[in-house]
Write a protein that holds these residues in place. Structure first.
Motif, PDB file in Angstrom:
ATOM      1  N   ARG A  90      45.354 -28.000 -61.245  1.00 14.39           N
ATOM      2  CA  ARG A  90      44.791 -29.136 -60.509  1.00 14.39           C
ATOM      3  C   ARG A  90      45.740 -30.316 -60.528  1.00 14.39           C
ATOM      4  O   ARG A  90      45.629 -31.223 -59.705  1.00 14.39           O
ATOM      5  CB  ARG A  90      43.430 -29.499 -61.099  1.00 14.39           C
ATOM      6  N   GLN A  91      46.630 -30.329 -61.498  1.00 15.85           N
ATOM      7  CA  GLN A  91      47.745 -31.295 -61.473  1.00 15.85           C
ATOM      8  C   GLN A  91      49.017 -30.490 -61.660  1.00 15.85           C
ATOM      9  O   GLN A  91      49.145 -29.740 -62.626  1.00 15.85           O
ATOM     10  CB  GLN A  91      47.606 -32.325 -62.597  1.00 15.85           C
TER      11      GLN A  91
ATOM     12  N   PHE B  39      41.259 -34.375 -54.062  1.00  9.81           N
ATOM     13  CA  PHE B  39      40.733 -34.964 -55.288  1.00  9.81           C
ATOM     14  C   PHE B  39      40.336 -36.391 -54.956  1.00  9.81           C
ATOM     15  O   PHE B  39      41.146 -37.305 -55.007  1.00  9.81           O
ATOM     16  CB  PHE B  39      41.861 -34.977 -56.319  1.00  9.81           C
ATOM     17  N   ARG B  40      39.086 -36.597 -54.615  1.00  7.36           N
ATOM     18  CA  ARG B  40      38.676 -37.937 -54.183  1.00  7.36           C
ATOM     19  C   ARG B  40      38.483 -38.834 -55.393  1.00  7.36           C
ATOM     20  O   ARG B  40      38.059 -38.378 -56.452  1.00  7.36           O
ATOM     21  CB  ARG B  40      37.419 -37.851 -53.338  1.00  7.36           C
TER      22      ARG B  40
ATOM     23  N   PHE C 299      47.955 -33.401 -56.895  1.00  5.91           N
ATOM     24  CA  PHE C 299      46.608 -33.063 -57.382  1.00  5.91           C
ATOM     25  C   PHE C 299      45.833 -32.286 -56.323  1.00  5.91           C
ATOM     26  O   PHE C 299      45.747 -32.722 -55.178  1.00  5.91           O
ATOM     27  CB  PHE C 299      45.853 -34.351 -57.713  1.00  5.91           C
ATOM     28  N   ARG C 300      45.319 -31.150 -56.705  1.00  8.55           N
ATOM     29  CA  ARG C 300      44.444 -30.397 -55.793  1.00  8.55           C
ATOM     30  C   ARG C 300      43.275 -29.868 -56.593  1.00  8.55           C
ATOM     31  O   ARG C 300      43.463 -29.252 -57.641  1.00  8.55           O
ATOM     32  CB  ARG C 300      45.201 -29.231 -55.138  1.00  8.55           C
ATOM     33  N   TYR C 301      42.088 -30.086 -56.051  1.00 12.36           N
ATOM     34  CA  TYR C 301      40.886 -29.642 -56.752  1.00 12.36           C
ATOM     35  C   TYR C 301      40.644 -28.195 -56.380  1.00 12.36           C
ATOM     36  O   TYR C 301      39.760 -27.864 -55.609  1.00 12.36           O
ATOM     37  CB  TYR C 301      39.707 -30.534 -56.382  1.00 12.36           C
ATOM     38  N   ASP C 302      41.497 -27.345 -56.953  1.00 11.72           N
ATOM     39  CA  ASP C 302      41.527 -25.938 -56.609  1.00 11.72           C
ATOM     40  C   ASP C 302      40.936 -25.145 -57.766  1.00 11.72           C
ATOM     41  O   ASP C 302      40.802 -25.671 -58.856  1.00 11.72           O
ATOM     42  CB  ASP C 302      43.007 -25.564 -56.428  1.00 11.72           C
ATOM     43  N   ARG C 303      40.602 -23.881 -57.526  1.00 13.86           N
ATOM     44  CA  ARG C 303      40.126 -23.061 -58.634  1.00 13.86           C
ATOM     45  C   ARG C 303      41.301 -22.731 -59.534  1.00 13.86           C
ATOM     46  O   ARG C 303      42.273 -22.123 -59.079  1.00 13.86           O
ATOM     47  CB  ARG C 303      39.504 -21.767 -58.090  1.00 13.86           C
TER      48      ARG C 303
ATOM     49  N   LYS D   2      38.556 -28.712 -49.091  1.00 13.21           N
ATOM     50  CA  LYS D   2      38.004 -28.305 -50.378  1.00 13.21           C
ATOM     51  C   LYS D   2      38.752 -28.887 -51.554  1.00 13.21           C
ATOM     52  O   LYS D   2      38.194 -29.055 -52.616  1.00 13.21           O
ATOM     53  CB  LYS D   2      38.090 -26.774 -50.505  1.00 13.21           C
ATOM     54  N   GLU D   3      40.055 -29.171 -51.374  1.00 10.94           N
ATOM     55  CA  GLU D   3      40.869 -29.418 -52.562  1.00 10.94           C
ATOM     56  C   GLU D   3      41.224 -30.878 -52.778  1.00 10.94           C
ATOM     57  O   GLU D   3      41.871 -31.213 -53.767  1.00 10.94           O
ATOM     58  CB  GLU D   3      42.160 -28.589 -52.471  1.00 10.94           C
TER      59      GLU D   3
ATOM     60  N   THR E 229      44.238 -28.707 -65.793  1.00 11.27           N
ATOM     61  CA  THR E 229      45.395 -29.526 -66.176  1.00 11.27           C
ATOM     62  C   THR E 229      45.866 -29.026 -67.531  1.00 11.27           C
ATOM     63  O   THR E 229      45.163 -28.282 -68.206  1.00 11.27           O
ATOM     64  CB  THR E 229      45.044 -31.015 -66.331  1.00 11.27           C
TER      65      THR E 229
END
Ligand code: AMP
Length: 438
Positions: free
Chosen positions: A127-128, A67-68, A116-120, A64-65, A10
């Motif tokens: 990620r945002q 964002f829980r 939002f994605r929990y990506d590399r 994978k991505e 972010t």
């Protein structure tokens, strides 16, 4: 290094960057509403199932991505939540929830906000990030497909990102896609020994995604893969031909790209993506979208067609910065104050704050020097701020007057306080109409 940092992936948008993004957000809203798309806002998080169904279990975005979100103190009532990775599923959930199928169709909606994605994290991949999204729900097309694509194309042109390339494909529907996917799987199985391990694994879960694999080892295998455009059923082929005819009529140029499948399961038929010309990496896509005729039903509604796109505003801002464009001036958000109120008596902050409050109430962009430094320092700061006028409170205050110094022209005069706001507005308007050279 400071102890606290913005979370990885972010970033803080400092004023200049925020102003650029705000400018894009406003452009997006103005353009979309001009086309008849109305603003909608959905929560930043939803039940995770909305995305699992709406985006697809076997997609990277969900697998994978996603964002829980952990609800605090167990007050989530056993619900599983997730931050939205994209806007379409939430908007379609809202369409169903609010019975929008009873409204005149299609329902044209637009939303701009963070995803939002929990990506590399890497360049252009956060990620945002911010998306400008447009959806037309309840129209099977093909004309509305072209309307949406032309709108995306116009936004990118109006934003000034430079030359872009539009890639277009049709991936069929429930009638023809299963056979096509089966044929595709057969093709990849016949090359099983040459498949990179990660791709071999994806083959079982999401075979379409192998087509747009960036793995160099896939290039030769993909070159001989069957093409969805050659396997469309009659209805899909007619639809696609009509989309192309509409785009041609509007003068929107595109390139057919059979490997464009998009990452999300709910897409049917039309799929498209925009890239800066000459750049086609995964991190380069400026935006993309497509038709999702099966999605509303997946979310519990009646079968309803839909189409939309999402444009990545961070990518647009990066493209603008790379071209040296995208300055910070935003309509309605003046960068520099018109006036800075300063005073001969450093301690008299009451008077300075009162005067500036009156100027602001009259609609002027103004700042007062509220520190307790000497007048000379206050004047230096006013000049550094790029202010047009310094309003100087000195001895004249006793007779209800201030000195107004035009910092651009170098002139000054005495003004009665009740006239101050009006006087500044008049002087500023006059300045705007007289070019600096005169
Ligand atoms: P997608 O739904 O993945 O096609 O995303 C639509 C657009 O959003 C992409 O074309 C990008 O411009 C942008 N985008 C997607 N993921 C990210 C990310 N992690 N960071 C920044 N922009 C992104």
């Amino acid at each position: 290094m400071p102890r606290f940092q913005a979370p990885r992936g972010t970033r803080d948008l400092l004023p200049a960057e925020r102003a650029s993004l705000l400018h894009l957000e406003r452009m997006a809203l103005a353009l979309a509403t001009r086309y008849g798309y109305q603003p909608i806002e959905t929560p930043l998080f939803e039940q995770a199932e909305v995305f699992e169904r709406g985006v697809g279990q076997a997609t990277e975005v969900v697998e994978k991505e996603l964002f829980r979100v952990q609800a605090g103190r167990g007050d989530g009532d056993g619900e599983r939540w997730a931050l939205r990775p994209e806007p379409t599923a939430g908007i379609c959930r809202a369409y169903v929830q609010h019975g929008m199928q009873t409204l005149p169709q299609p329902v044209r909606l637009t939303l701009t906000g963070p995803m939002f994605r929990y990506d590399r994290p890497q360049a252009g991949r956060y990620r945002q990030f911010w998306q400008f999204d447009v959806e037309a729900i309840g129209d099977p097309g093909p004309a509305v497909d072209a309307e949406i694509i032309e709108l995306a194309d116009r936004f990118l042109r109006d934003a000034g990102v430079g030359e872009t390339e539009l890639l277009l494909n049709s991936i069929g529907d429930a009638a023809c896609r299963p056979d096509y996917v089966a044929e595709l799987v057969g093709h990849y199985r016949s090359h099983a020994a040459e498949l990179p391990p990660a791709e071999r694994e994806r083959l079982e879960r999401n075979p379409l995604r192998l087509l747009d694999s960036k793995d160099p080892g896939m290039a030769a295998i993909n070159a001989t893969a069957p093409r969805s455009l050659d396997r469309l059923c009659d209805a899909c082929a007619q639809h696609f031909a009509a989309v192309r005819a509409h785009l041609d009529a509007l003068g929107v140029r595109y390139r057919l790209e059979h490997r464009l499948v998009r990452g999300l399961d709910y897409y049917t038929r039309t799929a498209f993506e925009f890239f800066p010309r000459g750049a086609e990496g995964q991190q380069d896509a400026l935006g993309g979208g497509g038709r999702y005729d099966g999605l509303i039903e997946l979310l519990g509604g009646r079968p309803t067609p839909g189409i939309g796109f999402g444009i990545g505003l961070d990518r647009v801002a990066l493209a603008l910065a790379a071209r040296g464009a995208g300055g910070a001036s935003v309509e309605g958000v003046p960068a520099d104050p018109v006036a800075v109120v300063v005073g001969a008596d450093p301690a008299d902050t009451v008077t300075r704050l009162r005067i500036v409050t009156e100027l602001r109430a009259a609609g002027l962009t103004a700042r007062a020097d509220l520190g307790q430094r000497k007048l000379a320092r206050q004047m230096e700061a006013a000049a550094r701020d790029g202010a047009h006028f310094a309003v100087i409170g000195g001895d004249e205050l006793r007779s209800g007057q201030v000195i107004v110094k035009d910092l651009l022209a170098g002139t000054q005069r005495t003004v009665d306080l009740p006239e101050l706001a009006h006087e500044l507005q008049r002087a500023q308007a006059q300045h705007r109409h007289v070019p600096a050279s005169e």
